[in-house]
Structures are given as C-alpha cells and as structure tokens.
Enzyme design. Structure first.
Site, mmCIF file in Angstrom:
data_model
loop_
_atom_site.group_PDB
_atom_site.id
_atom_site.type_symbol
_atom_site.label_atom_id
_atom_site.label_comp_id
_atom_site.label_asym_id
_atom_site.label_seq_id
_atom_site.Cartn_x
_atom_site.Cartn_y
_atom_site.Cartn_z
ATOM 1 N N ASN A 85 28.155 -10.606 12.756
ATOM 2 C CA ASN A 85 28.634 -9.334 12.383
ATOM 3 C C ASN A 85 29.758 -8.835 12.302
ATOM 4 O OD1 ASN A 85 25.843 -9.283 11.446
ATOM 5 N ND2 ASN A 85 24.918 -7.989 13.279
ATOM 6 N N ALA A 135 23.803 -1.363 16.731
ATOM 7 C CA ALA A 135 23.010 -1.983 17.796
ATOM 8 C C ALA A 135 22.903 -3.682 17.677
ATOM 9 C CB ALA A 135 21.763 -1.196 17.865
ATOM 10 N N ASP A 136 23.557 -4.229 16.912
ATOM 11 C CA ASP A 136 23.498 -5.725 16.759
ATOM 12 C C ASP A 136 24.977 -6.476 16.620
ATOM 13 O OD1 ASP A 136 22.177 -8.076 16.695
ATOM 14 O OD2 ASP A 136 21.812 -7.887 14.620
ATOM 15 N N PRO A 137 25.908 -6.054 17.632
ATOM 16 C CA PRO A 137 27.134 -6.706 17.524
ATOM 17 C C PRO A 137 27.374 -8.061 17.982
ATOM 18 C CG PRO A 137 27.032 -5.230 19.451
ATOM 19 C CD PRO A 137 25.812 -5.358 18.902
#
Length: 109
Positions: free
Chosen positions: A32, A26-28
C-alpha cells in the site's frame, strides 16, 4: 533504495494521522506504499481507515512521551486508558517485562 529513504516521512505521516487528525490509514504495509515517479511517497488502498477520539489521541501522545522517557509505570497506565489492559490489571510485575522488551526491541540502550 529510494523507498527506504522515505521511511522517516512515512512514520511522520502516520504519526500525524494518529496524533493530530484522529483518522488514519489502518493497513500500512509494503503493497500500500510506493515511490511515485516524482520520488514522493504514495499511499493507496484506504479501504481500512480508523478513527480515534480526542481522548485516545491524547493517550497515544502520552504513551509516546512515556516510551521515550522510559516511564514504564506511566506507559502501563496509558495502556489502561487505551483499553489494552483492564483498569484492575495489576501492573507492578509487568513493568520489568515491558522495560526489557521495549528497551531491547525498540529503544536499544
């Protein structure tokens, strides 16, 4: 760049997570995601992972379909199913706004 060439794969990976697995990174963001020495897409930092229910996965799939066929009324109904809009929210006035924004920003006529 080589990383830009992996964008279609990244989209496919995240859609697979969202629509088939129901758990997703949920943090692309760019810090990352990276290109490995083998030229593959690397994804790190799974500290923020979310889970979708089967009904949420179904609603997201329907929303994607409705977006691609430009069925704004159905897309707004999907937004209600997903909890983005209250069930009693009138959507008639939103339809032309959604059409204008999504056509210009996403679909490009």
């Amino acid at each position: 760049s080589e990383l830009k060439s992996l964008i279609p794969l990244g989209v496919q990976v995240f859609l697979w997570q969202l629509l088939k697995i129901g758990r997703f990174h949920a943090d692309p963001h760019h810090a990352n995601l990276f290109l490995t020495s083998e030229g593959k897409l690397g994804i790190i930092d799974f500290g923020l992972v979310a889970t979708l229910s089967p009904s949420e996965m179904s609603a997201l799939t329907d929303a994607a379909k409705h977006l691609f066929v430009r069925d704004w009324k159905a897309l707004l109904a999907d937004a209600k199913r997903l909890g983005f809009l209250d069930d009693d929210t009138p959507t008639e006035e939103l339809e032309p706004i959604i059409e204008a924004v999504l056509t210009k920003a996403v679909l490009k006529p």
